[in-house]
Write a protein that holds these residues in place. Structure first.
Motif, PDB file in Angstrom:
ATOM      1  N   PHE B  18       5.470  -1.249   1.653  1.00 55.40           N
ATOM      2  CA  PHE B  18       6.497  -1.957   2.422  1.00 55.40           C
ATOM      3  C   PHE B  18       6.502  -1.558   3.894  1.00 55.40           C
ATOM      4  O   PHE B  18       7.363  -1.996   4.644  1.00 55.40           O
ATOM      5  CB  PHE B  18       7.879  -1.708   1.812  1.00 55.40           C
ATOM      6  N   GLN B  19       5.570  -0.669   4.265  1.00 58.11           N
ATOM      7  CA  GLN B  19       5.594  -0.202   5.651  1.00 58.11           C
ATOM      8  C   GLN B  19       5.157  -1.265   6.637  1.00 58.11           C
ATOM      9  O   GLN B  19       4.209  -2.009   6.395  1.00 58.11           O
ATOM     10  CB  GLN B  19       4.681   1.014   5.779  1.00 58.11           C
ATOM     11  N   ILE B  20       5.897  -1.309   7.720  1.00 60.25           N
ATOM     12  CA  ILE B  20       5.542  -2.223   8.798  1.00 60.25           C
ATOM     13  C   ILE B  20       4.546  -1.504   9.697  1.00 60.25           C
ATOM     14  O   ILE B  20       4.824  -0.407  10.171  1.00 60.25           O
ATOM     15  CB  ILE B  20       6.795  -2.582   9.633  1.00 60.25           C
ATOM     16  N   GLN B  21       3.380  -2.131   9.857  1.00 63.51           N
ATOM     17  CA  GLN B  21       2.383  -1.539  10.756  1.00 63.51           C
ATOM     18  C   GLN B  21       2.159  -2.470  11.935  1.00 63.51           C
ATOM     19  O   GLN B  21       1.878  -3.661  11.740  1.00 63.51           O
ATOM     20  CB  GLN B  21       1.064  -1.319  10.014  1.00 63.51           C
ATOM     21  N   SER B  38       3.757  -7.685   8.854  1.00 55.35           N
ATOM     22  CA  SER B  38       4.748  -8.659   8.389  1.00 55.35           C
ATOM     23  C   SER B  38       4.570  -9.978   9.136  1.00 55.35           C
ATOM     24  O   SER B  38       4.531 -11.058   8.521  1.00 55.35           O
ATOM     25  CB  SER B  38       6.153  -8.108   8.611  1.00 55.35           C
ATOM     26  N   SER B  39       4.418  -9.892  10.476  1.00 58.00           N
ATOM     27  CA  SER B  39       4.219 -11.112  11.274  1.00 58.00           C
ATOM     28  C   SER B  39       2.964 -11.837  10.827  1.00 58.00           C
ATOM     29  O   SER B  39       2.952 -13.066  10.708  1.00 58.00           O
ATOM     30  CB  SER B  39       4.065 -10.760  12.752  1.00 58.00           C
ATOM     31  N   PRO B 114      -3.297  -8.448  -3.835  1.00 54.96           N
ATOM     32  CA  PRO B 114      -3.450  -7.027  -3.523  1.00 54.96           C
ATOM     33  C   PRO B 114      -3.665  -6.848  -2.018  1.00 54.96           C
ATOM     34  O   PRO B 114      -4.339  -7.656  -1.380  1.00 54.96           O
ATOM     35  CB  PRO B 114      -4.714  -6.633  -4.291  1.00 54.96           C
ATOM     36  N   TYR B 115      -3.053  -5.832  -1.469  1.00 61.03           N
ATOM     37  CA  TYR B 115      -3.119  -5.478  -0.041  1.00 61.03           C
ATOM     38  C   TYR B 115      -2.340  -6.436   0.853  1.00 61.03           C
ATOM     39  O   TYR B 115      -2.280  -6.249   2.055  1.00 61.03           O
ATOM     40  CB  TYR B 115      -4.566  -5.377   0.466  1.00 61.03           C
ATOM     41  N   ALA B 116      -1.761  -7.456   0.268  1.00 55.57           N
ATOM     42  CA  ALA B 116      -0.958  -8.353   1.097  1.00 55.57           C
ATOM     43  C   ALA B 116       0.412  -7.734   1.309  1.00 55.57           C
ATOM     44  O   ALA B 116       0.855  -6.886   0.539  1.00 55.57           O
ATOM     45  CB  ALA B 116      -0.817  -9.708   0.419  1.00 55.57           C
ATOM     46  N   PHE B 117       1.071  -8.198   2.371  1.00 56.16           N
ATOM     47  CA  PHE B 117       2.409  -7.705   2.658  1.00 56.16           C
ATOM     48  C   PHE B 117       3.421  -8.731   2.145  1.00 56.16           C
ATOM     49  O   PHE B 117       3.256  -9.936   2.335  1.00 56.16           O
ATOM     50  CB  PHE B 117       2.571  -7.509   4.165  1.00 56.16           C
TER      51      PHE B 117
END
Lengths: 187, 259
Positions: B18-21, B38-39, B114-117
């Motif tokens: 859930f981390q925003i990078q 997220s964007s 998988p790996y998607a936000f």
């Protein structure tokens, strides 16, 4: 100094955690709210614009056109069915008419033929009757002539017989009378 | 967390996903508009919905193909939802509700990769959507009915003595709508994704023991993951649906406050 060293580990641990994760729990990290809101506004706004101005009217039009087309086709089909029914009706009427006409013609022909036959038969019968009559007349006259000859012959024979027997000529009137009586007796 | 792992703790951090990078730091007049993971997935969602609804319809075929059928089904699905819940005068808001449904649905489904936000696993996103609905619906209510909209808080047949209490409860329940709306969506996706990660972690824990028993034991959480993945797909759709249906119902309240 001692105070400093005492404080530092806690602080550094906190800042490391802060730097690594922002917050212990990402969804509650307030610092990430702003960019998320900005990009939500941008993406959702653009999407709303595209949907309301382009996509939805287009889909709506296609669905509407199809619905109209189906309704039109159904109407046309109903019309064609009506036409077919009319044609069948007309055909049946014509057929009944033709059948009636054929019947009448047959009847007429039959009557005409039987009338002709009747006429011919009558003519033939009349002719035959005439011929029969003629034949009968002929037969009667022949019979009369024959009878006349028989009388004459009988009278002559009787006269001759009498002459031979009596040697004397018999009275012709008496002989004729006797022959008549005998012939009448014979029938 | 690295320390935990070294000490033989849980091998996967279920919160990490859930981390925003920040991918591209951006700043517009003091507003932090950094392009984050997220964007990125919001943009992907936007493009996917656009591709789905616009490019799949480019043929505008009278007899629809496979993709066009799905697009038309989605259209009819949302249109029926609006008609049944908000009535015919709710049709004006159909584009917004359709966008809302497709955006949330696609974002949720992309979250299953998988790996998607998972965009909707952040309360701020769901809350922003819920507040948009809440403020919009309230404005529509006042614009359409004037002060008559306040009748919504006075149910018919409430006994006189209890009326103030009932009105108070109605107002509180109305004000809590954006919270329940946003928390429902956020919590469902968050919890589902955490659960998946935890079971995945169990597999690693079991297998890393190296024993036959451990590897055999990994089958159980593996089965759970398969089942939960199916469930999560259902949740992804269902939560998008619930969010949209509730929006329609709130809209119906705004349009017909008498009921």
């Amino acid at each position: 100094m001692s105070q400093d060293t005492h404080m530092t580990p806690e602080l550094s641990e906190g800042t490391v955690q802060q730097a690594e994760h922002g917050s212990n729990f990402p969804p509650f990290d307030v610092t990430t709210f702003e960019p998320q809101l900005v990009w939500l506004l941008i993406t959702f706004g653009i999407l709303y614009y595209l949907m309301s101005k382009i996509a939805l009217p287009r889909i709506g039009t296609v669905i509407e056109e199809r619905r109209d087309r189906i309704a039109d086709d159904l109407d046309q089909a109903a019309q064609f069915k009506q036409e077919t029914d009319d044609a069948i009706q007309a055909y049946e009427t014509a057929l009944a008419e033709a059948r009636g006409k054929a019947h009448a013609i047959a009847q007429e022909t039959r009557e005409r033929l039987s009338a002709q036959t009747e006429t011919k038969r009558e003519a033939l019968e009349a002719e035959l009757a005439k011929k029969v009559e003629e034949a009968e007349t002929r037969i009667a006259s022949t019979k009369d002539a024959a009878l006349q000859n028989v009388r004459t012959v009988a009278g002559d024979v009787a006269g001759a017989v009498i002459t031979q027997l009596l040697g004397d000529d018999a009275d012709a009137a008496q002989i004729s009378q006797a022959v008549d009586a005998a012939m009448n007796q014979e029938g | 967390m690295a320390a935990d792992q070294a000490q033989g703790g849980f091998p996967v951090d279920p919160i990490h996903q859930f981390q925003i990078q920040t991918l591209i730091p951006l700043d517009f007049g003091g507003i932090d508009a950094s392009f984050t993971n997220s964007s990125l997935w919001m943009v992907i969602t936007m493009f996917a919905v656009t591709a789905f609804t616009i490019f799949a319809m480019r043929g505008r075929a009278m007899v629809p193909g496979r993709m066009q059928s799905i697009v038309e089904m989605s259209y009819e699905f949302v249109a029926n939802m609006v008609r049944e819940n908000a009535g015919s005068d709710g049709q004006k808001f159909f584009p917004f509700i359709f966008t809302l449904f497709m955006f949330v649905l696609f974002a949720n489904l992309f979250g299953m990769f998988p790996y998607a936000f998972t965009v909707m696993s952040h309360i701020i996103v769901t809350f922003a959507l819920a507040m948009t609905v809440f403020i919009g619906v309230t404005l529509v209510g006042f614009a359409k009915n004037g002060l008559g909209f306040l009748k919504l808080f006075v149910p018919d047949g409430a006994p006189g003595a209890l009326l103030p209490l009932v009105v108070l409860i109605e107002i509180i329940s109305y004000l809590s709508r954006p919270i329940s709306l946003s928390v429902r969506l956020f919590a469902n996706l968050l919890a589902g994704h955490i659960t998946l990660k935890i079971f995945a972690g169990f597999i690693i824990t079991f297998v890393s023991t190296g024993s036959v028993l451990g590897i055999a034991g990994a089958i159980l959480p593996m089965g759970m993951i398969v089942a939960l993945t199916a469930l999560e797909f259902l949740v992804a759709f269902l939560q998008a649906y619930v969010f949209t249906v509730l929006t329609c119902m709130y809209l119906s309240d705004a349009l017909h406050p008498g009921h």
